[in-house]
Design a protein around this motif. Sequence first.
Motif, PDB file in Angstrom:
ATOM      1  N   GLU A 211       0.811  -1.210   0.000  1.00  0.00           N
ATOM      2  CA  GLU A 211       0.000   0.000   0.000  1.00  0.00           C
ATOM      3  C   GLU A 211       0.848   1.266   0.000  1.00  0.00           C
ATOM      4  O   GLU A 211       0.515   2.247  -0.679  1.00  0.00           O
ATOM      5  CB  GLU A 211      -0.922   0.008   1.216  1.00  0.00           C
ATOM      6  CG  GLU A 211      -1.843   1.210   1.285  1.00  0.00           C
ATOM      7  CD  GLU A 211      -2.851   1.119   2.414  1.00  0.00           C
ATOM      8  OE1 GLU A 211      -3.647   2.068   2.570  1.00  0.00           O
ATOM      9  OE2 GLU A 211      -2.853   0.099   3.142  1.00  0.00           O
ATOM     10  N   TRP A 212       1.954   1.252   0.761  1.00  0.00           N
ATOM     11  CA  TRP A 212       2.737   2.470   0.979  1.00  0.00           C
ATOM     12  C   TRP A 212       4.105   2.446   0.317  1.00  0.00           C
ATOM     13  O   TRP A 212       4.789   3.473   0.288  1.00  0.00           O
ATOM     14  CB  TRP A 212       2.935   2.705   2.481  1.00  0.00           C
ATOM     15  CG  TRP A 212       1.671   3.025   3.202  1.00  0.00           C
ATOM     16  CD1 TRP A 212       0.861   2.169   3.896  1.00  0.00           C
ATOM     17  CD2 TRP A 212       1.053   4.310   3.289  1.00  0.00           C
ATOM     18  NE1 TRP A 212      -0.214   2.829   4.423  1.00  0.00           N
ATOM     19  CE2 TRP A 212      -0.124   4.161   4.072  1.00  0.00           C
ATOM     20  CE3 TRP A 212       1.378   5.580   2.813  1.00  0.00           C
ATOM     21  CZ2 TRP A 212      -0.967   5.219   4.363  1.00  0.00           C
ATOM     22  CZ3 TRP A 212       0.541   6.641   3.109  1.00  0.00           C
ATOM     23  CH2 TRP A 212      -0.621   6.461   3.861  1.00  0.00           C
ATOM     24  N   GLY A 213       4.546   1.296  -0.187  1.00  0.00           N
ATOM     25  CA  GLY A 213       5.884   1.180  -0.758  1.00  0.00           C
ATOM     26  C   GLY A 213       6.897   0.707   0.258  1.00  0.00           C
ATOM     27  O   GLY A 213       6.565   0.451   1.424  1.00  0.00           O
ATOM     28  N   THR A 214       8.136   0.579  -0.147  1.00  0.00           N
ATOM     29  CA  THR A 214       9.157  -0.023   0.700  1.00  0.00           C
ATOM     30  C   THR A 214       9.790   0.944   1.681  1.00  0.00           C
ATOM     31  O   THR A 214      10.386   0.525   2.673  1.00  0.00           O
ATOM     32  CB  THR A 214      10.268  -0.636  -0.161  1.00  0.00           C
ATOM     33  OG1 THR A 214      10.818   0.397  -1.004  1.00  0.00           O
ATOM     34  CG2 THR A 214       9.736  -1.762  -1.026  1.00  0.00           C
ATOM     35  N   GLY A 215       9.698   2.247   1.420  1.00  0.00           N
ATOM     36  CA  GLY A 215      10.310   3.228   2.311  1.00  0.00           C
ATOM     37  C   GLY A 215       9.321   4.315   2.677  1.00  0.00           C
ATOM     38  O   GLY A 215       8.306   4.526   1.997  1.00  0.00           O
ATOM     39  N   SER A 216       9.653   5.044   3.757  1.00  0.00           N
ATOM     40  CA  SER A 216       8.743   6.110   4.195  1.00  0.00           C
ATOM     41  C   SER A 216       8.959   7.404   3.429  1.00  0.00           C
ATOM     42  O   SER A 216       8.179   8.340   3.564  1.00  0.00           O
ATOM     43  CB  SER A 216       8.919   6.359   5.698  1.00  0.00           C
ATOM     44  OG  SER A 216      10.215   6.855   5.970  1.00  0.00           O
ATOM     45  N   THR A 217      10.032   7.487   2.671  1.00  0.00           N
ATOM     46  CA  THR A 217      10.369   8.557   1.717  1.00  0.00           C
ATOM     47  C   THR A 217      10.937   9.825   2.339  1.00  0.00           C
ATOM     48  O   THR A 217      11.378  10.710   1.611  1.00  0.00           O
ATOM     49  CB  THR A 217       9.171   8.974   0.823  1.00  0.00           C
ATOM     50  OG1 THR A 217       8.261   9.780   1.575  1.00  0.00           O
ATOM     51  CG2 THR A 217       8.453   7.770   0.240  1.00  0.00           C
ATOM     52  N   GLY A 218      10.974   9.948   3.654  1.00  0.00           N
ATOM     53  CA  GLY A 218      11.544  11.152   4.236  1.00  0.00           C
ATOM     54  C   GLY A 218      11.445  11.157   5.743  1.00  0.00           C
ATOM     55  O   GLY A 218      11.001  10.185   6.362  1.00  0.00           O
ATOM     56  N   SER A 219      11.874  12.239   6.355  1.00  0.00           N
ATOM     57  CA  SER A 219      11.767  12.364   7.803  1.00  0.00           C
ATOM     58  C   SER A 219      10.296  12.490   8.187  1.00  0.00           C
ATOM     59  O   SER A 219       9.434  12.835   7.359  1.00  0.00           O
ATOM     60  CB  SER A 219      12.555  13.578   8.298  1.00  0.00           C
ATOM     61  OG  SER A 219      11.898  14.772   7.926  1.00  0.00           O
ATOM     62  N   ARG A 220       9.998  12.250   9.472  1.00  0.00           N
ATOM     63  CA  ARG A 220       8.614  12.252   9.923  1.00  0.00           C
ATOM     64  C   ARG A 220       7.953  13.612   9.755  1.00  0.00           C
ATOM     65  O   ARG A 220       6.732  13.697   9.592  1.00  0.00           O
ATOM     66  CB  ARG A 220       8.548  11.820  11.396  1.00  0.00           C
ATOM     67  CG  ARG A 220       8.878  10.357  11.679  1.00  0.00           C
ATOM     68  CD  ARG A 220       7.790   9.416  11.229  1.00  0.00           C
ATOM     69  NE  ARG A 220       6.482   9.794  11.733  1.00  0.00           N
ATOM     70  CZ  ARG A 220       5.996   9.423  12.918  1.00  0.00           C
ATOM     71  NH1 ARG A 220       6.724   8.664  13.727  1.00  0.00           N
ATOM     72  NH2 ARG A 220       4.782   9.792  13.298  1.00  0.00           N
ATOM     73  N   LEU A 221       8.711  14.705   9.783  1.00  0.00           N
ATOM     74  CA  LEU A 221       8.139  16.041   9.672  1.00  0.00           C
ATOM     75  C   LEU A 221       8.046  16.526   8.234  1.00  0.00           C
ATOM     76  O   LEU A 221       7.537  17.627   7.984  1.00  0.00           O
ATOM     77  CB  LEU A 221       8.950  17.031  10.505  1.00  0.00           C
ATOM     78  CG  LEU A 221       8.883  16.816  12.021  1.00  0.00           C
ATOM     79  CD1 LEU A 221       9.752  17.840  12.734  1.00  0.00           C
ATOM     80  CD2 LEU A 221       7.447  16.890  12.523  1.00  0.00           C
ATOM     81  N   VAL A 222       8.517  15.718   7.270  1.00  0.00           N
ATOM     82  CA  VAL A 222       8.422  16.101   5.859  1.00  0.00           C
ATOM     83  C   VAL A 222       7.395  15.195   5.166  1.00  0.00           C
ATOM     84  O   VAL A 222       6.237  15.559   5.001  1.00  0.00           O
ATOM     85  CB  VAL A 222       9.798  16.054   5.168  1.00  0.00           C
ATOM     86  CG1 VAL A 222       9.690  16.515   3.717  1.00  0.00           C
ATOM     87  CG2 VAL A 222      10.799  16.937   5.909  1.00  0.00           C
ATOM     88  N   THR A 223       7.815  13.979   4.793  1.00  0.00           N
ATOM     89  CA  THR A 223       6.885  13.048   4.136  1.00  0.00           C
ATOM     90  C   THR A 223       6.853  11.679   4.811  1.00  0.00           C
ATOM     91  O   THR A 223       6.152  10.785   4.350  1.00  0.00           O
ATOM     92  CB  THR A 223       7.269  12.849   2.656  1.00  0.00           C
ATOM     93  OG1 THR A 223       8.614  12.337   2.592  1.00  0.00           O
ATOM     94  CG2 THR A 223       7.179  14.144   1.880  1.00  0.00           C
ATOM     95  N   GLY A 224       7.616  11.517   5.891  1.00  0.00           N
ATOM     96  CA  GLY A 224       7.816  10.190   6.461  1.00  0.00           C
ATOM     97  C   GLY A 224       6.759   9.713   7.428  1.00  0.00           C
ATOM     98  O   GLY A 224       6.861   8.604   7.944  1.00  0.00           O
ATOM     99  N   SER A 225       5.740  10.523   7.700  1.00  0.00           N
ATOM    100  CA  SER A 225       4.651  10.095   8.587  1.00  0.00           C
ATOM    101  C   SER A 225       3.467   9.627   7.754  1.00  0.00           C
ATOM    102  O   SER A 225       2.905  10.398   6.970  1.00  0.00           O
ATOM    103  CB  SER A 225       4.216  11.244   9.501  1.00  0.00           C
ATOM    104  OG  SER A 225       5.176  11.492  10.494  1.00  0.00           O
ATOM    105  N   THR A 226       3.076   8.370   7.938  1.00  0.00           N
ATOM    106  CA  THR A 226       1.902   7.831   7.246  1.00  0.00           C
ATOM    107  C   THR A 226       0.800   7.573   8.266  1.00  0.00           C
ATOM    108  O   THR A 226       1.018   7.670   9.476  1.00  0.00           O
ATOM    109  CB  THR A 226       2.253   6.507   6.550  1.00  0.00           C
ATOM    110  OG1 THR A 226       2.502   5.500   7.556  1.00  0.00           O
ATOM    111  CG2 THR A 226       3.494   6.644   5.673  1.00  0.00           C
ATOM    112  N   GLN A 227      -0.359   7.215   7.774  1.00  0.00           N
ATOM    113  CA  GLN A 227      -1.446   6.854   8.674  1.00  0.00           C
ATOM    114  C   GLN A 227      -1.065   5.652   9.524  1.00  0.00           C
ATOM    115  O   GLN A 227      -1.504   5.514  10.665  1.00  0.00           O
ATOM    116  CB  GLN A 227      -2.719   6.557   7.882  1.00  0.00           C
ATOM    117  CG  GLN A 227      -3.950   6.339   8.748  1.00  0.00           C
ATOM    118  CD  GLN A 227      -4.300   7.547   9.599  1.00  0.00           C
ATOM    119  OE1 GLN A 227      -4.330   8.669   9.089  1.00  0.00           O
ATOM    120  NE2 GLN A 227      -4.563   7.337  10.880  1.00  0.00           N
ATOM    121  N   LEU A 228      -0.210   4.788   8.982  1.00  0.00           N
ATOM    122  CA  LEU A 228       0.265   3.624   9.743  1.00  0.00           C
ATOM    123  C   LEU A 228       1.014   4.069  10.992  1.00  0.00           C
ATOM    124  O   LEU A 228       0.843   3.485  12.069  1.00  0.00           O
ATOM    125  CB  LEU A 228       1.187   2.767   8.872  1.00  0.00           C
ATOM    126  CG  LEU A 228       0.540   1.880   7.815  1.00  0.00           C
ATOM    127  CD1 LEU A 228       1.625   1.259   6.946  1.00  0.00           C
ATOM    128  CD2 LEU A 228      -0.293   0.778   8.473  1.00  0.00           C
TER     129      LEU A 228
END
Length: 376
Positions: A60-77
């Motif tokens: 659903e989200w891909g293999t990486g979070s793509t960035g730091s939590r304050l940029v793009t790395g926070s998902t609904q998960l």
Amino acid sequence: MSTVFDWIDGRLEQRRRAGLHRTPRVRRADDDALDLAGNDYLGLTRHPQVVRGAVRAAREWGTGSTGSRLVTGSTQLHRDLEERLAGFCGAESALVFSSGYTANLAATNALTGSDTLIVSDRHNHASLIDGCRLSRAEVRIVPHRDVAAVHEVLSGHDGPALVVTESVFSVDGDTAPLRALHQACREHGAALLVDDAHGLGTTGPRGAGALHAAGLAHEPDVVVTATLSKSLGSQGGAVLGPHRVIQHLTQTARTFIFDTGLAPSCAGAALAALDVLRAEPERAEAVRNTASALHDGLASSGLPVRRPGGAVLSLPADSPEHAVAWAARCRDEGVVVGCFRPPSVPDSSSRLRLTSRADLTHQDVTRAVKVIAAVR
């Protein structure tokens, strides 16, 4: 050829002569040895539901979070995992990190300043020690599990203070006197930081952790760190505590602000592991019962083993060389045990570290005790 690193050769040779040289052991996926070295306490790393949780999240989200939590790395998960962890452990709020190590660095640094006194147990994990070293605080090391020493140090300090301890100590497997430490903190106006990495999943009702068992999880002056890589069979770490503390960490913790967020598959696996633990709370009791059975068998064989507070047991060795040889002989007989030498443990305290799992059978315990005692 450059010689700027020639000094390393001498250091490596010194470590070899001292019996302290380390070589990573590459594990095969089909290794059928009996594992008493890993931290998969609840046997969830290969649990089908946990594996499906990781796979579903990756799809659903891909293999990486793509960035730091304050940029793009926070998902609904990540948000779901934080809410579920806090609810399960009885804390007000939680913040997920990429590892338990970075969670400990965040808590020890974001909760202290140049005017803070940190009181740290002598047997604390390296991540807590490094956090203390990186902080701007004054650090005082106290003897292991010595509440009187904590009182004495705190009484001589006029200012903010943080007492730091593990709940279940990672090498020896003994437990901290959490209620007495909390009382000391209350008397002197200090905060209490507890690393529950080896308590989550193995201690307390339903495996909710040592702080929950001690009735301290929701206290306003207590902060807890944990890892997702042991009982929950995944990867990552978390800080749990009062909502305002978690908000402060979000704004100031460098290992949160500047580190890439936890991979979605790890968050998905940890969420699924929490589902399993809620549905099968007997796993927490099973790991404790198995640890007790290992202890009783080893003690009956004449080995000096301390009764465990969770899943970890410790067997002293005569020297680093003896610990290495003992562990190697166990591996030759099909039983994998941990081998701890300085600097992982203090000088003159090399040992085997054994871990219990909820999915070990009576036959597994009998076999392990027989091998460990026989090759001693």
